[in-house]
Design a protein around this motif. Structure first.
Motif, PDB file in Angstrom:
ATOM      1  N   LYS A  70      20.178  33.984  43.870  1.00 46.16           N
ATOM      2  CA  LYS A  70      18.812  33.593  43.334  1.00 46.16           C
ATOM      3  C   LYS A  70      18.117  34.440  42.492  1.00 46.16           C
ATOM      4  CE  LYS A  70      16.642  35.319  47.714  1.00 46.16           C
ATOM      5  NZ  LYS A  70      16.079  34.988  48.937  1.00 46.16           N
ATOM      6  N   TYR A  71      18.498  35.682  42.369  1.00 41.73           N
ATOM      7  CA  TYR A  71      17.952  36.485  41.317  1.00 41.73           C
ATOM      8  C   TYR A  71      18.659  36.556  40.105  1.00 41.73           C
ATOM      9  CZ  TYR A  71      15.271  38.144  45.513  1.00 41.73           C
ATOM     10  OH  TYR A  71      14.301  37.852  46.688  1.00 41.73           O
ATOM     11  N   TRP A  72      19.670  35.880  40.059  1.00 45.56           N
ATOM     12  CA  TRP A  72      20.352  35.866  38.624  1.00 45.56           C
ATOM     13  C   TRP A  72      19.840  34.901  37.796  1.00 45.56           C
ATOM     14  CZ3 TRP A  72      24.365  38.656  36.485  1.00 45.56           C
ATOM     15  CH2 TRP A  72      25.064  39.345  37.221  1.00 45.56           C
ATOM     16  N   ILE A  73      19.396  35.228  36.719  1.00 52.56           N
ATOM     17  CA  ILE A  73      18.481  34.549  35.760  1.00 52.56           C
ATOM     18  C   ILE A  73      19.484  33.804  34.876  1.00 52.56           C
ATOM     19  CG2 ILE A  73      16.730  34.373  33.831  1.00 52.56           C
ATOM     20  CD1 ILE A  73      15.742  37.120  35.010  1.00 52.56           C
ATOM     21  N   ASN A  74      20.544  34.153  34.402  1.00 55.72           N
ATOM     22  CA  ASN A  74      21.675  33.772  33.870  1.00 55.72           C
ATOM     23  C   ASN A  74      22.772  33.435  34.857  1.00 55.72           C
ATOM     24  OD1 ASN A  74      23.950  33.527  32.063  1.00 55.72           O
ATOM     25  ND2 ASN A  74      23.080  34.488  30.494  1.00 55.72           N
ATOM     26  N   ILE A  75      23.035  32.168  35.185  1.00 58.74           N
ATOM     27  CA  ILE A  75      23.927  31.746  36.079  1.00 58.74           C
ATOM     28  C   ILE A  75      25.277  31.993  35.530  1.00 58.74           C
ATOM     29  CG2 ILE A  75      24.642  29.990  37.761  1.00 58.74           C
ATOM     30  CD1 ILE A  75      22.142  31.345  38.476  1.00 58.74           C
ATOM     31  N   ASP A  76      25.584  31.916  34.248  1.00 61.46           N
ATOM     32  CA  ASP A  76      26.799  31.859  33.716  1.00 61.46           C
ATOM     33  C   ASP A  76      27.398  33.441  33.888  1.00 61.46           C
ATOM     34  OD1 ASP A  76      27.129  29.369  32.909  1.00 61.46           O
ATOM     35  OD2 ASP A  76      26.304  29.811  30.923  1.00 61.46           O
ATOM     36  N   GLU A  77      26.606  34.433  33.800  1.00 58.82           N
ATOM     37  CA  GLU A  77      26.785  35.604  33.905  1.00 58.82           C
ATOM     38  C   GLU A  77      26.889  35.914  35.535  1.00 58.82           C
ATOM     39  OE1 GLU A  77      27.550  38.155  31.786  1.00 58.82           O
ATOM     40  OE2 GLU A  77      27.364  36.452  30.113  1.00 58.82           O
ATOM     41  N   TYR A  78      26.252  35.233  36.032  1.00 58.76           N
ATOM     42  CA  TYR A  78      26.587  35.586  37.572  1.00 58.76           C
ATOM     43  C   TYR A  78      27.946  35.087  37.851  1.00 58.76           C
ATOM     44  CZ  TYR A  78      26.773  34.282  42.627  1.00 58.76           C
ATOM     45  OH  TYR A  78      26.913  34.072  43.991  1.00 58.76           O
ATOM     46  N   GLU A  79      28.574  33.815  37.433  1.00 62.17           N
ATOM     47  CA  GLU A  79      29.785  33.219  37.607  1.00 62.17           C
ATOM     48  C   GLU A  79      30.722  34.310  37.125  1.00 62.17           C
ATOM     49  OE1 GLU A  79      30.343  30.960  39.839  1.00 62.17           O
ATOM     50  OE2 GLU A  79      28.425  29.925  40.023  1.00 62.17           O
ATOM     51  N   LYS A  80      30.667  34.907  35.973  1.00 62.92           N
ATOM     52  CA  LYS A  80      31.445  35.966  35.403  1.00 62.92           C
ATOM     53  C   LYS A  80      31.588  37.198  36.201  1.00 62.92           C
ATOM     54  CE  LYS A  80      30.749  34.390  30.500  1.00 62.92           C
ATOM     55  NZ  LYS A  80      30.092  34.785  29.269  1.00 62.92           N
ATOM     56  N   SER A  81      30.524  37.658  36.954  1.00 63.31           N
ATOM     57  CA  SER A  81      30.533  38.622  37.782  1.00 63.31           C
ATOM     58  C   SER A  81      31.212  38.780  38.964  1.00 63.31           C
ATOM     59  CB  SER A  81      28.895  39.151  38.019  1.00 63.31           C
ATOM     60  OG  SER A  81      28.418  38.185  39.075  1.00 63.31           O
ATOM     61  N   LEU A  82      31.602  37.547  39.441  1.00 62.62           N
ATOM     62  CA  LEU A  82      32.378  37.664  40.632  1.00 62.62           C
ATOM     63  C   LEU A  82      33.796  37.931  40.446  1.00 62.62           C
ATOM     64  CD1 LEU A  82      30.713  34.407  42.084  1.00 62.62           C
ATOM     65  CD2 LEU A  82      30.124  36.588  42.495  1.00 62.62           C
ATOM     66  N   GLU A  83      34.073  38.993  39.893  1.00 67.47           N
ATOM     67  CA  GLU A  83      35.609  39.527  39.727  1.00 67.47           C
ATOM     68  C   GLU A  83      35.545  40.930  39.895  1.00 67.47           C
ATOM     69  OE1 GLU A  83      36.406  38.577  35.681  1.00 67.47           O
ATOM     70  OE2 GLU A  83      35.929  36.351  35.959  1.00 67.47           O
ATOM     71  N   GLY A  84      36.558  41.577  40.533  1.00 63.71           N
ATOM     72  CA  GLY A  84      36.812  42.707  40.422  1.00 63.71           C
ATOM     73  C   GLY A  84      36.214  43.370  41.723  1.00 63.71           C
ATOM     74  N   LYS A  85      36.156  44.785  41.598  1.00 66.35           N
ATOM     75  CA  LYS A  85      35.424  45.392  42.721  1.00 66.35           C
ATOM     76  C   LYS A  85      33.715  45.748  42.391  1.00 66.35           C
ATOM     77  CE  LYS A  85      39.021  45.667  45.318  1.00 66.35           C
ATOM     78  NZ  LYS A  85      39.175  45.139  46.529  1.00 66.35           N
ATOM     79  N   TYR A  86      33.032  46.093  43.518  1.00 64.55           N
ATOM     80  CA  TYR A  86      31.715  46.337  43.518  1.00 64.55           C
ATOM     81  C   TYR A  86      31.276  47.900  44.113  1.00 64.55           C
ATOM     82  CZ  TYR A  86      30.974  41.539  42.260  1.00 64.55           C
ATOM     83  OH  TYR A  86      30.893  40.260  41.359  1.00 64.55           O
ATOM     84  N   VAL A  87      30.131  48.294  43.812  1.00 66.42           N
ATOM     85  CA  VAL A  87      29.706  49.466  44.298  1.00 66.42           C
ATOM     86  C   VAL A  87      28.478  49.110  45.035  1.00 66.42           C
ATOM     87  CG1 VAL A  87      28.675  50.407  42.180  1.00 66.42           C
ATOM     88  CG2 VAL A  87      29.092  51.880  43.889  1.00 66.42           C
ATOM     89  N   ARG A  88      27.969  49.535  46.305  1.00 65.81           N
ATOM     90  CA  ARG A  88      26.740  49.455  46.620  1.00 65.81           C
ATOM     91  C   ARG A  88      25.554  50.434  46.343  1.00 65.81           C
ATOM     92  NH1 ARG A  88      26.953  46.478  52.080  1.00 65.81           N
ATOM     93  NH2 ARG A  88      27.372  45.005  50.396  1.00 65.81           N
ATOM     94  N   LEU A  89      24.777  49.930  45.697  1.00 68.61           N
ATOM     95  CA  LEU A  89      23.532  50.899  45.156  1.00 68.61           C
ATOM     96  C   LEU A  89      22.215  51.038  46.162  1.00 68.61           C
ATOM     97  CD1 LEU A  89      23.950  50.592  41.448  1.00 68.61           C
ATOM     98  CD2 LEU A  89      25.002  52.432  42.834  1.00 68.61           C
ATOM     99  N   LYS A  90      22.103  52.035  46.829  1.00 65.23           N
ATOM    100  CA  LYS A  90      20.762  51.849  47.710  1.00 65.23           C
ATOM    101  C   LYS A  90      19.642  52.522  47.027  1.00 65.23           C
ATOM    102  CE  LYS A  90      20.665  55.304  50.939  1.00 65.23           C
ATOM    103  NZ  LYS A  90      20.566  55.920  51.953  1.00 65.23           N
ATOM    104  N   LEU A  91      18.518  51.751  46.920  1.00 62.44           N
ATOM    105  CA  LEU A  91      17.310  52.255  46.294  1.00 62.44           C
ATOM    106  C   LEU A  91      16.605  53.579  47.073  1.00 62.44           C
ATOM    107  CD1 LEU A  91      15.438  51.627  43.997  1.00 62.44           C
ATOM    108  CD2 LEU A  91      13.992  50.462  45.703  1.00 62.44           C
ATOM    109  N   LEU A  92      16.415  54.387  46.208  1.00 66.29           N
ATOM    110  CA  LEU A  92      15.615  55.685  46.756  1.00 66.29           C
ATOM    111  C   LEU A  92      14.311  55.647  46.336  1.00 66.29           C
ATOM    112  CD1 LEU A  92      18.690  58.358  46.260  1.00 66.29           C
ATOM    113  CD2 LEU A  92      18.162  56.984  48.312  1.00 66.29           C
ATOM    114  N   ASP A  93      14.142  55.201  44.984  1.00 65.73           N
ATOM    115  CA  ASP A  93      12.797  55.488  44.289  1.00 65.73           C
ATOM    116  C   ASP A  93      12.730  54.633  43.384  1.00 65.73           C
ATOM    117  OD1 ASP A  93      10.316  56.140  44.208  1.00 65.73           O
ATOM    118  OD2 ASP A  93      10.646  58.274  44.278  1.00 65.73           O
TER     119      ASP A  93
END
Length: 258
Positions: A70-93
């Motif tokens: 729901k936070y993806w403005i460009n859905i085509d890019e969202y679909e493209k992003s569903l490949e490979g591995k991911y890293v989880r980034l925790k917000l500090l500030d």
């Protein structure tokens, strides 16, 4: 290790995603390690570093990532992003400061706007970014203060509670309510001209020391702009209690009339 990556807010709403999840699963395009610090540079129109995150998890599969479609403005890019591995980034500030714009960062060692993940190797750049993530004085919009300020001669040490000191929240507050003091209605620009333009304090209606760590501050309901004088009076107890905005208004009106 410290990194810098770029984020396009025309493609993905990073602020809202962090607000909901406190972390983002990002395409893993570098050899991140758990515990690494990753600064996120927001592209045009912001063109500044706005988020400080920590690597919480690496090598996440697309079937394990947070559902943030729901936070993806460009859905085509969202679909493209569903490949490979991911890293989880925790917000500090997070901040929104002129000190962290591209031009200012280039003055302190950044070669140019990051196109992909870059390692921050220059000690000067690393220290400069770290120093400016304490944004207490950012943009002329001062954050709340605690009553245990320490005075030693002419030296003032201010203890800032980090439950919610984000300049983004403060900026949203003044965008909503403006730069007039909620109590006395003073506007610094009216009194001091350009010197006072866009200057104001922001007060936590519920005292910071009473807010639990899991409490999420609502900038519309919990924050309000006040001048430094009224701000100080809101942090001064009367008969053992802090005055509300309405109570201080009544006190000010009564004493002004008399």
């Amino acid at each position: 290790m410290e990194w810098m990556i770029s984020a396009n807010n025309k493609m993905y709403d990073h602020i809202s995603a962090f607000d909901e999840f406190s972390c983002i699963d990002w395409r893993q395009k570098a050899n991140y390690q758990v515990g690494d610090i990753v600064y996120i540079y927001a592209t045009k129109p912001s063109q500044r570093v706005m988020f400080k995150t920590e690597v919480e998890k690496v090598n996440i599969g697309s079937n394990e990532i947070i559902d943030d479609k729901k936070y993806w403005i460009n859905i085509d890019e969202y679909e493209k992003s569903l490949e490979g591995k991911y890293v989880r980034l925790k917000l500090l500030d997070r901040v929104d400061s002129e000190a962290l714009t591209l031009e200012r960062l280039k003055e302190h060692g950044l070669k140019g706007a990051p196109q992909g993940p870059i390692k921050i190797r220059e000690a000067q750049l690393s220290q400069y970014i770290a120093d400016n993530f304490n944004d207490y004085y950012s943009e002329g919009v001062f954050n709340d203060i605690e009553e245990n300020d320490i005075y030693e001669g002419h030296i003032r040490t201010i203890t800032v509670n980090k439950y919610e000191r984000s300049s983004i929240a403060r900026k949203k507050c003044v965008e909503k309510y403006g730069y007039n003091c909620t109590v006395c209605e003073m506007n610094f620009k009216d009194v001091y001209g350009d010197l006072g333009k866009n200057f104001i304090h922001v007060h936590h209606i519920v005292p910071l020391q009473l807010i639990g760590r899991e409490y999420k501050v609502n900038y519309e309901q919990d924050l309000t702009p006040v001048c430094p004088n009224c701000h100080a009076m809101l942090h001064k107890k009367k008969d053992g209690n802090y005055l509300s905005i309405a109570e201080l208004k009544r006190l000010l009106t009564r004493n002004t009339i008399t």
